[in-house]
Design a protein around this motif. Structure first.
Motif, PDB file in Angstrom:
ATOM      1  N   ALA A   6       0.815  -1.048   0.039  1.00 27.95           N
ATOM      2  CA  ALA A   6      -0.175   0.040  -0.013  1.00 27.95           C
ATOM      3  C   ALA A   6       0.861   1.297   0.053  1.00 27.95           C
ATOM      4  O   ALA A   6       0.415   2.188  -0.717  1.00 27.95           O
ATOM      5  N   LEU A   7       1.816   1.241   0.538  1.00 25.21           N
ATOM      6  CA  LEU A   7       2.561   2.657   0.790  1.00 25.21           C
ATOM      7  C   LEU A   7       3.563   2.581  -0.533  1.00 25.21           C
ATOM      8  O   LEU A   7       3.612   3.686  -0.801  1.00 25.21           O
ATOM      9  N   ILE A   8       3.627   1.606  -1.187  1.00 27.47           N
ATOM     10  CA  ILE A   8       4.568   1.664  -2.702  1.00 27.47           C
ATOM     11  C   ILE A   8       3.446   2.332  -3.601  1.00 27.47           C
ATOM     12  O   ILE A   8       3.703   3.033  -4.505  1.00 27.47           O
ATOM     13  N   LEU A   9       2.270   2.073  -3.298  1.00 28.26           N
ATOM     14  CA  LEU A   9       1.143   2.311  -4.472  1.00 28.26           C
ATOM     15  C   LEU A   9       0.480   3.648  -4.049  1.00 28.26           C
ATOM     16  O   LEU A   9       0.140   4.430  -5.040  1.00 28.26           O
ATOM     17  N   ALA A  10       0.644   4.120  -2.723  1.00 27.07           N
ATOM     18  CA  ALA A  10      -0.186   5.286  -2.460  1.00 27.07           C
ATOM     19  C   ALA A  10       0.271   6.834  -2.685  1.00 27.07           C
ATOM     20  O   ALA A  10       1.744   6.762  -2.843  1.00 27.07           O
ATOM     21  N   ASP A  11      -0.394   7.499  -3.014  1.00 23.53           N
ATOM     22  CA  ASP A  11      -0.125   9.017  -3.155  1.00 23.53           C
ATOM     23  C   ASP A  11       0.195   9.698  -1.973  1.00 23.53           C
ATOM     24  O   ASP A  11       0.997  10.538  -1.627  1.00 23.53           O
ATOM     25  N   THR A  12      -0.629   9.031  -1.022  1.00 23.74           N
ATOM     26  CA  THR A  12      -0.729   9.850   0.460  1.00 23.74           C
ATOM     27  C   THR A  12      -1.014   8.681   1.462  1.00 23.74           C
ATOM     28  O   THR A  12      -1.826   7.936   1.370  1.00 23.74           O
ATOM     29  N   LEU A  13      -0.380   8.777   2.551  1.00 20.03           N
ATOM     30  CA  LEU A  13      -0.503   7.909   3.516  1.00 20.03           C
ATOM     31  C   LEU A  13      -1.040   8.671   4.491  1.00 20.03           C
ATOM     32  O   LEU A  13      -0.546   9.856   4.941  1.00 20.03           O
ATOM     33  N   LEU A  14      -2.003   8.190   5.520  1.00 20.89           N
ATOM     34  CA  LEU A  14      -2.421   8.811   6.628  1.00 20.89           C
ATOM     35  C   LEU A  14      -2.327   7.582   7.674  1.00 20.89           C
ATOM     36  O   LEU A  14      -2.745   6.528   7.816  1.00 20.89           O
ATOM     37  N   VAL A  15      -1.617   8.259   8.719  1.00 19.35           N
ATOM     38  CA  VAL A  15      -1.235   7.366   9.603  1.00 19.35           C
ATOM     39  C   VAL A  15      -2.148   8.016  11.145  1.00 19.35           C
ATOM     40  O   VAL A  15      -1.837   8.812  11.693  1.00 19.35           O
ATOM     41  N   PRO A  16      -3.264   7.217  11.590  1.00 18.89           N
ATOM     42  CA  PRO A  16      -3.772   7.682  12.601  1.00 18.89           C
ATOM     43  C   PRO A  16      -3.450   6.973  13.793  1.00 18.89           C
ATOM     44  O   PRO A  16      -2.611   6.189  13.871  1.00 18.89           O
ATOM     45  N   PHE A  17      -3.202   7.966  14.946  1.00 28.15           N
ATOM     46  CA  PHE A  17      -2.647   7.624  16.350  1.00 28.15           C
ATOM     47  C   PHE A  17      -3.608   8.229  17.412  1.00 28.15           C
ATOM     48  O   PHE A  17      -4.227   9.191  17.440  1.00 28.15           O
ATOM     49  N   ALA A  18      -3.564   7.303  18.355  1.00 37.35           N
ATOM     50  CA  ALA A  18      -4.232   7.764  19.689  1.00 37.35           C
ATOM     51  C   ALA A  18      -3.368   8.544  20.560  1.00 37.35           C
ATOM     52  O   ALA A  18      -2.109   8.112  20.523  1.00 37.35           O
ATOM     53  N   PRO A  19      -3.859   9.252  21.392  1.00 36.85           N
ATOM     54  CA  PRO A  19      -2.857  10.086  22.532  1.00 36.85           C
ATOM     55  C   PRO A  19      -2.542   9.382  23.405  1.00 36.85           C
ATOM     56  O   PRO A  19      -2.714   9.684  24.744  1.00 36.85           O
ATOM     57  N   ARG A  20      -1.960   8.091  23.311  1.00 29.90           N
ATOM     58  CA  ARG A  20      -1.355   7.093  24.524  1.00 29.90           C
ATOM     59  C   ARG A  20      -0.045   7.017  23.903  1.00 29.90           C
ATOM     60  O   ARG A  20       0.268   6.831  22.849  1.00 29.90           O
ATOM     61  N   SER A  21       0.762   6.568  25.111  1.00 29.17           N
ATOM     62  CA  SER A  21       2.295   6.515  25.082  1.00 29.17           C
ATOM     63  C   SER A  21       2.582   5.362  23.908  1.00 29.17           C
ATOM     64  O   SER A  21       3.504   5.614  23.101  1.00 29.17           O
ATOM     65  N   TYR A  22       1.985   4.084  24.040  1.00 27.85           N
ATOM     66  CA  TYR A  22       2.362   2.973  22.918  1.00 27.85           C
ATOM     67  C   TYR A  22       2.146   3.468  21.558  1.00 27.85           C
ATOM     68  O   TYR A  22       2.872   3.079  20.749  1.00 27.85           O
ATOM     69  N   ASP A  23       0.914   4.127  21.349  1.00 29.74           N
ATOM     70  CA  ASP A  23       0.542   4.418  20.306  1.00 29.74           C
ATOM     71  C   ASP A  23       1.494   5.415  19.453  1.00 29.74           C
ATOM     72  O   ASP A  23       2.034   5.335  18.083  1.00 29.74           O
ATOM     73  N   VAL A  24       2.032   6.349  20.346  1.00 27.87           N
ATOM     74  CA  VAL A  24       3.027   7.499  19.696  1.00 27.87           C
ATOM     75  C   VAL A  24       4.576   6.836  19.534  1.00 27.87           C
ATOM     76  O   VAL A  24       5.009   7.021  18.458  1.00 27.87           O
ATOM     77  N   TRP A  25       4.801   5.780  20.214  1.00 31.31           N
ATOM     78  CA  TRP A  25       6.143   5.048  20.047  1.00 31.31           C
ATOM     79  C   TRP A  25       6.095   4.448  18.795  1.00 31.31           C
ATOM     80  O   TRP A  25       6.994   4.083  18.209  1.00 31.31           O
ATOM     81  N   ALA A  26       4.941   3.880  18.399  1.00 34.01           N
ATOM     82  CA  ALA A  26       4.622   3.000  17.244  1.00 34.01           C
ATOM     83  C   ALA A  26       4.862   3.800  16.002  1.00 34.01           C
ATOM     84  O   ALA A  26       4.903   3.006  14.990  1.00 34.01           O
TER      85      ALA A  26
END
Length: 213
Positions: free
Chosen positions: A99-119
């Motif tokens: 998907a990353l190779i094909l996409a024009d745009t990547l949207l990465v959703p994240f929650a405001p939690r430490s583990y999510d941000v570290w990912a």
């Protein structure tokens, strides 16, 4: 435009966003193809619920289990659609990398939690890998399931952490924890179609769509 909604971290609401983005574009008159690249098939189930309810406009949706399938199908059908939304992630996989190779745009959703941000560091490495193969990938991060109120400490700490990941551009269009998003998504509806209406949820998704497209 091809948009990949992805994160190696599960539980951040990527499928909800992929469905909402697809419906927003379809309601704006675009021919949209939603690809479910997650083995759980949640996006596919949401669109099936919409189809069973005979809700218009309909959304084309297909599920592919791995990267080679996604790559082959998108390359074959690219000219048929105005927008292709690819829902992938929950882990590093061939589907996500394709998907990353094909996409024009990547949207990465994240929650405001430490583990999510570290990912997000994992996603940054995948963005670097994709950009080493092809040019032009735009990569954005958006806060999903944000805490209520603009001055939430968790929200502000998460924003500060994301701005330190140079591969991702932070979008100041957060989506907060609202029942409207989960209720609409489960029924295959846009939040704009849900009754009773939630003006705040509608404003949030409209702001995100405007920034992305």
């Amino acid at each position: 435009m091809i948009v990949a909604v992805a994160n190696t971290k599960g539980g951040v609401g990527k499928t909800t966003l992929a469905v909402q983005l697809s419906l927003a574009r379809a309601l704006a008159g675009r021919d949209v193809w939603l690809i479910d690249g997650d083995r759980q098939g949640t996006a596919m189930a949401a669109i099936a619920a919409r189809s069973e309810a005979e809700k218009q406009p309909g959304i084309a949706c297909a599920q592919y289990a791995d990267g080679p399938q996604i790559r082959a199908q998108v390359q074959q059908q690219l000219g048929k659609w105005d927008d292709i939304i690819i829902d992938v992630g929950g882990r590093d996989s061939t589907a996500l990398r394709a998907a990353l190779i094909l996409a024009d745009t990547l949207l990465v959703p994240f929650a405001p939690r430490s583990y999510d941000v570290w990912a997000l560091d994992d996603m940054a490495e995948l963005v670097d890998d994709a950009r080493s193969v092809r040019d032009g990938l735009r990569a954005f991060a958006v806060m999903n399931q944000a805490d209520p109120g603009p001055l939430s400490t968790d929200n502000l700490d998460a924003i500060a952490a994301v701005t330190e990941v140079p591969q991702l551009i932070y979008l100041p269009t957060p989506l907060r924890r609202r029942k409207a998003f989960s209720n609409a998504g489960g029924a295959g509806l846009s939040v704009t179609e849900l009754s009773p209406r939630d003006p705040k949820a509608i404003a949030e998704i409209n702001a995100l769509v405007k920034r992305l497209f």
